[in-house]
Design a protein around this motif. Structure first.
Motif, PDB file in Angstrom:
ATOM      1  N   VAL A 229       0.835  -1.204   0.000  1.00 64.05           N
ATOM      2  CA  VAL A 229       0.000   0.000   0.000  1.00 64.05           C
ATOM      3  C   VAL A 229       0.868   1.252   0.000  1.00 64.05           C
ATOM      4  CG1 VAL A 229      -1.673   1.319   1.362  1.00 64.05           C
ATOM      5  CG2 VAL A 229      -1.943  -1.151   1.103  1.00 64.05           C
ATOM      6  N   LEU A 230       1.929   1.240   0.815  1.00 59.62           N
ATOM      7  CA  LEU A 230       2.820   2.404   0.867  1.00 59.62           C
ATOM      8  C   LEU A 230       3.505   2.641  -0.475  1.00 59.62           C
ATOM      9  CD1 LEU A 230       3.898   4.534   2.851  1.00 59.62           C
ATOM     10  CD2 LEU A 230       5.807   2.991   3.340  1.00 59.62           C
ATOM     11  N   SER A 231       3.930   1.554  -1.123  1.00 57.30           N
ATOM     12  CA  SER A 231       4.577   1.687  -2.433  1.00 57.30           C
ATOM     13  C   SER A 231       3.609   2.247  -3.468  1.00 57.30           C
ATOM     14  CB  SER A 231       5.113   0.329  -2.893  1.00 57.30           C
ATOM     15  OG  SER A 231       6.064  -0.183  -1.975  1.00 57.30           O
ATOM     16  N   LEU A 232       2.360   1.772  -3.451  1.00 54.99           N
ATOM     17  CA  LEU A 232       1.368   2.287  -4.390  1.00 54.99           C
ATOM     18  C   LEU A 232       1.090   3.767  -4.150  1.00 54.99           C
ATOM     19  CD1 LEU A 232      -1.170  -0.699  -4.519  1.00 54.99           C
ATOM     20  CD2 LEU A 232       0.427   0.045  -6.304  1.00 54.99           C
ATOM     21  N   LEU A 233       1.077   4.171  -2.893  1.00 51.54           N
ATOM     22  CA  LEU A 233       0.877   5.593  -2.599  1.00 51.54           C
ATOM     23  C   LEU A 233       2.032   6.425  -3.149  1.00 51.54           C
ATOM     24  CD1 LEU A 233      -0.494   5.492   1.079  1.00 51.54           C
ATOM     25  CD2 LEU A 233      -1.745   6.068  -1.001  1.00 51.54           C
ATOM     26  N   PHE A 234       3.267   5.939  -3.004  1.00 54.62           N
ATOM     27  CA  PHE A 234       4.417   6.650  -3.547  1.00 54.62           C
ATOM     28  C   PHE A 234       4.357   6.714  -5.074  1.00 54.62           C
ATOM     29  CE2 PHE A 234       6.709   5.903   0.550  1.00 54.62           C
ATOM     30  CZ  PHE A 234       7.035   7.231   0.792  1.00 54.62           C
ATOM     31  N   VAL A 235       3.945   5.613  -5.703  1.00 54.19           N
ATOM     32  CA  VAL A 235       3.824   5.595  -7.163  1.00 54.19           C
ATOM     33  C   VAL A 235       2.783   6.602  -7.623  1.00 54.19           C
ATOM     34  CG1 VAL A 235       3.080   4.191  -9.119  1.00 54.19           C
ATOM     35  CG2 VAL A 235       4.657   3.242  -7.438  1.00 54.19           C
ATOM     36  N   GLY A 236       1.615   6.611  -6.933  1.00 53.20           N
ATOM     37  CA  GLY A 236       0.574   7.572  -7.297  1.00 53.20           C
ATOM     38  C   GLY A 236       1.034   9.007  -7.130  1.00 53.20           C
ATOM     39  N   ALA A 237       1.733   9.270  -6.010  1.00 54.92           N
ATOM     40  CA  ALA A 237       2.241  10.629  -5.794  1.00 54.92           C
ATOM     41  C   ALA A 237       3.281  10.997  -6.839  1.00 54.92           C
ATOM     42  CB  ALA A 237       2.836  10.728  -4.381  1.00 54.92           C
ATOM     43  N   GLY A 238       4.129  10.026  -7.238  1.00 59.13           N
ATOM     44  CA  GLY A 238       5.138  10.298  -8.265  1.00 59.13           C
ATOM     45  C   GLY A 238       4.519  10.614  -9.615  1.00 59.13           C
TER      46      GLY A 238
ATOM     47  N   GLY B 238       6.641   2.578 -17.858  1.00 61.26           N
ATOM     48  CA  GLY B 238       6.962   2.943 -16.477  1.00 61.26           C
ATOM     49  C   GLY B 238       6.216   2.095 -15.462  1.00 61.26           C
ATOM     50  N   LEU B 239       4.934   1.790 -15.779  1.00 60.74           N
ATOM     51  CA  LEU B 239       4.168   0.950 -14.868  1.00 60.74           C
ATOM     52  C   LEU B 239       4.758  -0.450 -14.763  1.00 60.74           C
ATOM     53  CD1 LEU B 239       0.470   1.978 -15.621  1.00 60.74           C
ATOM     54  CD2 LEU B 239       1.854   2.525 -13.598  1.00 60.74           C
ATOM     55  N   ALA B 240       5.324  -0.946 -15.858  1.00 62.66           N
ATOM     56  CA  ALA B 240       5.972  -2.258 -15.810  1.00 62.66           C
ATOM     57  C   ALA B 240       7.165  -2.228 -14.857  1.00 62.66           C
ATOM     58  CB  ALA B 240       6.413  -2.666 -17.211  1.00 62.66           C
ATOM     59  N   TYR B 241       7.977  -1.144 -14.974  1.00 65.06           N
ATOM     60  CA  TYR B 241       9.108  -1.010 -14.055  1.00 65.06           C
ATOM     61  C   TYR B 241       8.624  -0.861 -12.603  1.00 65.06           C
ATOM     62  CZ  TYR B 241      12.354  -0.447 -17.968  1.00 65.06           C
ATOM     63  OH  TYR B 241      13.109  -0.659 -19.082  1.00 65.06           O
ATOM     64  N   VAL B 242       7.549  -0.094 -12.440  1.00 59.32           N
ATOM     65  CA  VAL B 242       7.011   0.104 -11.095  1.00 59.32           C
ATOM     66  C   VAL B 242       6.511  -1.219 -10.506  1.00 59.32           C
ATOM     67  CG1 VAL B 242       5.095   1.147  -9.809  1.00 59.32           C
ATOM     68  CG2 VAL B 242       6.445   2.530 -11.398  1.00 59.32           C
ATOM     69  N   ALA B 243       5.835  -2.013 -11.327  1.00 61.22           N
ATOM     70  CA  ALA B 243       5.352  -3.314 -10.850  1.00 61.22           C
ATOM     71  C   ALA B 243       6.521  -4.211 -10.445  1.00 61.22           C
ATOM     72  CB  ALA B 243       4.515  -3.983 -11.937  1.00 61.22           C
ATOM     73  N   LEU B 244       7.588  -4.189 -11.249  1.00 62.07           N
ATOM     74  CA  LEU B 244       8.769  -4.980 -10.914  1.00 62.07           C
ATOM     75  C   LEU B 244       9.398  -4.489  -9.607  1.00 62.07           C
ATOM     76  CD1 LEU B 244      10.816  -7.160 -11.642  1.00 62.07           C
ATOM     77  CD2 LEU B 244      12.047  -5.451 -13.014  1.00 62.07           C
ATOM     78  N   LEU B 245       9.507  -3.163  -9.491  1.00 63.04           N
ATOM     79  CA  LEU B 245      10.071  -2.601  -8.271  1.00 63.04           C
ATOM     80  C   LEU B 245       9.207  -2.926  -7.056  1.00 63.04           C
ATOM     81  CD1 LEU B 245      12.169  -0.808  -6.896  1.00 63.04           C
ATOM     82  CD2 LEU B 245      10.765   1.180  -7.493  1.00 63.04           C
ATOM     83  N   LEU B 246       7.894  -2.864  -7.240  1.00 63.02           N
ATOM     84  CA  LEU B 246       6.982  -3.190  -6.148  1.00 63.02           C
ATOM     85  C   LEU B 246       7.139  -4.647  -5.726  1.00 63.02           C
ATOM     86  CD1 LEU B 246       4.654  -2.379  -4.298  1.00 63.02           C
ATOM     87  CD2 LEU B 246       3.065  -2.939  -6.151  1.00 63.02           C
ATOM     88  N   ALA B 247       7.290  -5.536  -6.698  1.00 60.12           N
ATOM     89  CA  ALA B 247       7.488  -6.949  -6.375  1.00 60.12           C
ATOM     90  C   ALA B 247       8.788  -7.156  -5.604  1.00 60.12           C
ATOM     91  CB  ALA B 247       7.489  -7.779  -7.661  1.00 60.12           C
ATOM     92  N   VAL B 248       9.857  -6.462  -6.027  1.00 55.81           N
ATOM     93  CA  VAL B 248      11.141  -6.583  -5.314  1.00 55.81           C
ATOM     94  C   VAL B 248      11.019  -6.043  -3.895  1.00 55.81           C
ATOM     95  CG1 VAL B 248      13.536  -5.788  -5.282  1.00 55.81           C
ATOM     96  CG2 VAL B 248      12.494  -6.534  -7.440  1.00 55.81           C
ATOM     97  N   LEU B 249      10.371  -4.885  -3.752  1.00 53.23           N
ATOM     98  CA  LEU B 249      10.196  -4.306  -2.422  1.00 53.23           C
ATOM     99  C   LEU B 249       9.354  -5.211  -1.521  1.00 53.23           C
ATOM    100  CD1 LEU B 249       9.592  -0.533  -3.238  1.00 53.23           C
ATOM    101  CD2 LEU B 249      11.628  -1.560  -2.210  1.00 53.23           C
ATOM    102  N   THR B 250       8.302  -5.779  -2.096  1.00 54.19           N
ATOM    103  CA  THR B 250       7.452  -6.683  -1.314  1.00 54.19           C
ATOM    104  C   THR B 250       8.231  -7.912  -0.868  1.00 54.19           C
ATOM    105  OG1 THR B 250       5.511  -5.938  -2.556  1.00 54.19           O
ATOM    106  CG2 THR B 250       5.287  -7.977  -1.306  1.00 54.19           C
ATOM    107  N   LEU B 251       9.034  -8.468  -1.777  1.00 53.42           N
ATOM    108  CA  LEU B 251       9.845  -9.633  -1.418  1.00 53.42           C
ATOM    109  C   LEU B 251      10.846  -9.283  -0.327  1.00 53.42           C
ATOM    110  CD1 LEU B 251      10.695 -12.552  -1.917  1.00 53.42           C
ATOM    111  CD2 LEU B 251      12.216 -11.727  -3.740  1.00 53.42           C
ATOM    112  N   CYS B 252      11.493  -8.120  -0.467  1.00 58.78           N
ATOM    113  CA  CYS B 252      12.452  -7.689   0.558  1.00 58.78           C
ATOM    114  C   CYS B 252      11.756  -7.487   1.904  1.00 58.78           C
ATOM    115  CB  CYS B 252      13.148  -6.402   0.126  1.00 58.78           C
ATOM    116  SG  CYS B 252      14.267  -6.609  -1.284  1.00 58.78           S
ATOM    117  N   ALA B 253      10.565  -6.864   1.850  1.00 63.57           N
ATOM    118  CA  ALA B 253       9.823  -6.647   3.093  1.00 63.57           C
ATOM    119  C   ALA B 253       9.440  -7.973   3.732  1.00 63.57           C
ATOM    120  CB  ALA B 253       8.568  -5.813   2.815  1.00 63.57           C
ATOM    121  N   TYR B 254       9.039  -8.942   2.899  1.00 71.22           N
ATOM    122  CA  TYR B 254       8.679 -10.264   3.431  1.00 71.22           C
ATOM    123  C   TYR B 254       9.877 -10.940   4.086  1.00 71.22           C
ATOM    124  CZ  TYR B 254       7.747 -15.278   3.361  1.00 71.22           C
ATOM    125  OH  TYR B 254       7.635 -16.594   3.690  1.00 71.22           O
ATOM    126  N   LEU B 255      11.017 -10.891   3.408  1.00 69.53           N
ATOM    127  CA  LEU B 255      12.212 -11.540   3.953  1.00 69.53           C
ATOM    128  C   LEU B 255      12.668 -10.855   5.243  1.00 69.53           C
ATOM    129  CD1 LEU B 255      14.218 -12.198   0.649  1.00 69.53           C
ATOM    130  CD2 LEU B 255      12.876 -13.829   1.991  1.00 69.53           C
TER     131      LEU B 255
END
Length: 389
Positions: free
Chosen positions: A6-15, A119-136
């Motif tokens: 949710v936080l990442s999506l908010l940052f993407v929307g603000a960007g 850009g959305l494709a890159y954002v989705a990839l970045l979001l997936a990486v961030l989510t994985l990092c957050a999970y780990l």
């Protein structure tokens, strides 16, 4: 992980919002810069940059006129025209005061829209990486907290006394775990203090009972010389002997003796003696005993302990029951005592029933109380080891 997403999506929307605002501001700044070079709306548009068009207010197309809503200088609108082109329109005036509209076709310059899909494709990839990092990271953090909590739990269980637990709390690196260990030590210390007070109280009670008992024995020996008081003397003698055994039972409860002790009590004889002793007290309240007991039943427990438990149950039935029959039935499985309902509840501190519960638990018996429409009942259960075969 949900929080991270949710936080990442908010940052993407603000960007994205910031990119659109910046793009619009660049376009509007260029629009004003070009408008400053216009001197005659009727002149050929050769000097204008590509994608710009100057239109006199009198000859504006209908869609642009409707959007501008007049010739107020400085008004700026942006919209998509009927031909699909996206334009920014500025209402301005020349230095000579001639009104005109400067139209800027920005369809091919909307770089944010053009790069949005990529850009959305890159954002989705970045979001997936961030989510994985957050999970780990969260898994590692929670795992370490669980390990630390388990280690603290083992140390708490292994602590010999509250002081050792206090020292453990001081050394605990996690403040919250330290506070938890310190609270446990405080509760443990309070529990030990309560147990010690109870032991001292029971010991004092058992000790102080001996003084009036000794005096009563002396008085009985003087009364024994007069045969005219033989019946009352016999009943009083039994009461004093029972009180002596109750004192011993209380002292045993305050001691560190094993939870079960060797002994043998004939159930019928014990119950019959108690019924005969308490019958006058019951009769004064309009009550009578009805005893049904297996004549071969013997309890593998000391008589002074068993007698104290049963005497308190009978006294409770007399004091808290109404007129009628107090029924007692006992066999190899257990004992049931029923007393009639009283018109009003008797007052008291409940100390007798607490002693009954503690003594019964020490010898392996279970006492349960229940109310019903016509009175109340106590049920005592024991296992096979409590009964002599």
């Amino acid at each position: 992980m949900l929080f991270t997403a949710v936080l990442s999506l908010l940052f993407v929307g603000a960007g994205l919002l910031l990119l659109f605002v910046l793009e619009d501001s660049f376009i509007d700044r260029r629009l004003h810069a070009v408008a400053a070079t216009v001197t005659d709306p009727q002149a050929p548009p050769a000097a204008l940059p590509s994608q710009f068009q100057v239109l006199p207010m009198a000859s504006l197309p209908d869609d642009i006129r409707a959007r501008l809503g007049g010739d107020r200088t400085g008004r700026l609108v942006e919209f998509r025209r009927g031909n699909g082109r996206y334009v920014h329109v500025l209402a301005a005036r020349t230095a000579a005061g001639q009104p005109y509209a400067l139209v800027y076709d920005v369809t091919d310059e909307l770089t944010v829209n053009q790069g949005l899909a990529r850009g959305l494709a890159y954002v989705a990839l970045l979001l997936a990486v961030l989510t994985l990092c957050a999970y780990l990271l969260s898994r590692a953090f929670v795992g370490r907290m669980v390990q630390r909590a388990q280690a603290l739990f083992r140390q708490v269980l292994d602590s010999p006394d509250p002081e050792a637990l206090e020292a453990l709390a001081q050394q605990e690196p996690v403040r919250e775990f330290g506070d938890l260990a310190r609270l446990h030590a405080r509760v443990w210390r309070a529990q030990l203090a309560a147990v010690e007070r109870e032991r001292e109280t029971l010991a004092f009670l058992g000790h102080e009972l001996r003084t009036p008992l000794q005096s009563a024995r002396t008085s009985l020996s003087l009364l024994a010389a007069d045969p005219g008081h033989a019946a009352a003397l016999s009943r009083l003698q039994r009461a004093i002997e029972r009180l002596t055994r109750a004192s011993n039972a209380v002292l045993w409860l305050a001691s560190e003796s094993p939870a079960t002790a060797d002994g043998s009590t004939h159930a019928a004889a014990c119950m019959q003696a108690l019924v005969e002793e308490l019958a006058p007290m019951a009769a004064a309240r309009g009550q009578a005993f009805a005893l049904t007991i297996d004549p071969e039943l013997r309890w593998a427990r000391p008589q002074e302990i068993v007698e104290t438990v049963l005497a308190n149950l009978l006294l409770n039935a007399i004091q808290h029951g109404g007129p009628g029959t107090i029924a007692i039935a006992a066999d190899a499985d257990g004992l049931v005592l029923r007393n009639p309902r009283a018109a009003a509840e008797a007052t008291g501190f409940g100390l007798g029933m607490r002693i009954v519960g503690r003594l019964a638990a020490r010898i392996g018996w279970q006492v349960a109380f229940s109310r019903h429409a016509d009175g109340a009942s106590f049920t005592v259960r024991w296992d096979a080891a409590s009964v002599h075969a």
